[in-house]
Design a protein around this motif. Sequence first.
Motif, PDB file in Angstrom:
ATOM      1  N   ASP A 101       8.728  -9.814   8.784  1.00  0.00           N
ATOM      2  CA  ASP A 101       9.363  -9.003   9.814  1.00  0.00           C
ATOM      3  C   ASP A 101       9.348  -7.516   9.463  1.00  0.00           C
ATOM      4  OD1 ASP A 101      10.803  -8.972  12.353  1.00  0.00           O
ATOM      5  OD2 ASP A 101      12.508  -8.261  11.177  1.00  0.00           O
ATOM      6  N   ASP A 102       9.287  -7.184   8.175  1.00  0.00           N
ATOM      7  CA  ASP A 102       9.299  -5.776   7.770  1.00  0.00           C
ATOM      8  C   ASP A 102       7.893  -5.195   7.613  1.00  0.00           C
ATOM      9  OD1 ASP A 102       8.584  -7.283   5.600  1.00  0.00           O
ATOM     10  OD2 ASP A 102       9.823  -6.185   4.161  1.00  0.00           O
ATOM     11  N   SER A 120      13.033  -2.839  11.864  1.00  0.00           N
ATOM     12  CA  SER A 120      12.264  -4.058  11.657  1.00  0.00           C
ATOM     13  C   SER A 120      11.546  -4.372  12.959  1.00  0.00           C
ATOM     14  CB  SER A 120      13.155  -5.234  11.240  1.00  0.00           C
ATOM     15  OG  SER A 120      14.034  -5.589  12.294  1.00  0.00           O
TER      16      SER A 120
END
Length: 543
Positions: A101-102, A120
């Motif tokens: 997600d990052d 994010s």
Amino acid sequence: MKQRITYIVKNPESFTPSQISVQNDAQRPSFTLTNVDAVKEHRLTLGLDELPKEISKLLQQWHELHIRWASDRPYAAIPPFTSRVSPGLHLFFTPLPSTPDDAFCAALHSFVSPGLKCASMGETAIKMPVLSERFRMSASWQYYAYLEDMEAVGRLLRGKVCGEAEGKGACEDWVRRVGEASYVDVDYDTISRTVVVTAVWDSDGEEGWNDTILLPSPDATVEIGVLNHESNADAEDIQFGGFLTVLGQDDRPKATRFQTPTRHYPLLLPSTSASEPPTLHPLTYTTSLNQPTGLHPTLTLTLPAQHLTPPSRTCKLHAHLTLPSYLFIDKYQFTDPLFLASHKLASLRSLSGATDLEAPDWVVQQCASAALFELVVPEPERIPLGPIASRLPEYGYVDDLASYKEVMPTGDWNVSISLHLRYLPAATRSHERVPVPWSVVFWACRADAGAQHPSNPFDRTHLGYEGLFGPKTRFMHVEPSNGTHMVEWIDVPVLDTRRAGWVEGGTVGVVVLAFLGLCWVLFGGNGNGRRREEGKGQGKKTQ
């Protein structure tokens, strides 16, 4: 690596074949243009193994990734380079199931700018709306940020890409020129595992292009076309004529003529002769903000009413806005028919992204919002053709359309869209200057050749609004006015931290005084009251 370079001549009458030449050098053939006034497209197609490992590894985290950057300078929309997006940086992407997600924000801060708003992927990106289930040419997520130029990205790419290239000087020069382009596209998908980089320039000064294109290596080829847009009887196709050269394979320029269906088309005047070059329609638009803007600015689109005739009965005029997070649209305002009519709006067809009505900008996580409006166009006025026709209704005759002519009203047609500003973070100044990008204005019309659009070698997709229409939609774009930058600016009042000391001290003082007053009421005043009541009670007992 494959290269395709296309020049679309602006004025075919001013171009002659003598302005191009090919040098058949056995070691390194070259192609030269002299004073060619044209719009230029340079497209590179690279495999993942031709890129630096860091960039190749980054791209393999996505199922598809489409980057669109557009300058705020108006440019000539000569077919096939007609489609538009709002000025700034647009990213459309679909992650793989294994993508962290990052990963998106880390790549954005590393390759573009560490100052861009991104927490994010799930919190910052906008979920792409697709209103037509039959139309799947849209990525899952969208990110937007106003990026005025590509200088910072260019410096980074010169170090990461050109540093390992054999022709370092030529690579750095190309990256520098990309930073001056009207728009830049980068496309990657995991099926083809190729990266396509496309840059388009409006022109190269008053003298036109003076380019010398060299073959990069003995085993490479470069496709070069010098074309002009020609009239065509088929309203859904575009036709080109000119010269094509494959440098490194067949160095002789060959005359060519071809036509192809296109999804994005400029607004043209009806042609009276097939031999005459197409002429752009005089319809243009400007964007402005009502003054004073305050915290509830009104965006006004101004178009000449006399030119607002739909190209066909199926065409509807639309405006697509992409707004940074500090601006938002209150969708409840646009549910009132009277409000819509007063602003010359037909409907708010789509709204996605940061739409919280109360949150300040530092609380909103999403990067932007996107809205699609259908605009109202003026109705033509019916004017009698003579004194007899004007008196026909008096004698009971049915209104005869042949006795009247329809004339469009004159003057400006102003369409207004109400916006709202969020509170911005405190700064070391009293006002923060923020940009408001222009919208994209186009006619959306029904097309019969929707399935054939992918056959267009210049077709441009993933612009943020195609998925809001059906697959058989043809976009006829309205040109922005020349001589202006396609962005407006607002001076937003913010808390000035240099002068905020008295606010902090005053707030603390008011809180302390309120606390002391409350203590007096609870302990001081109530205690005296109890003693007076006790004294009265004792006096009664003594009596």
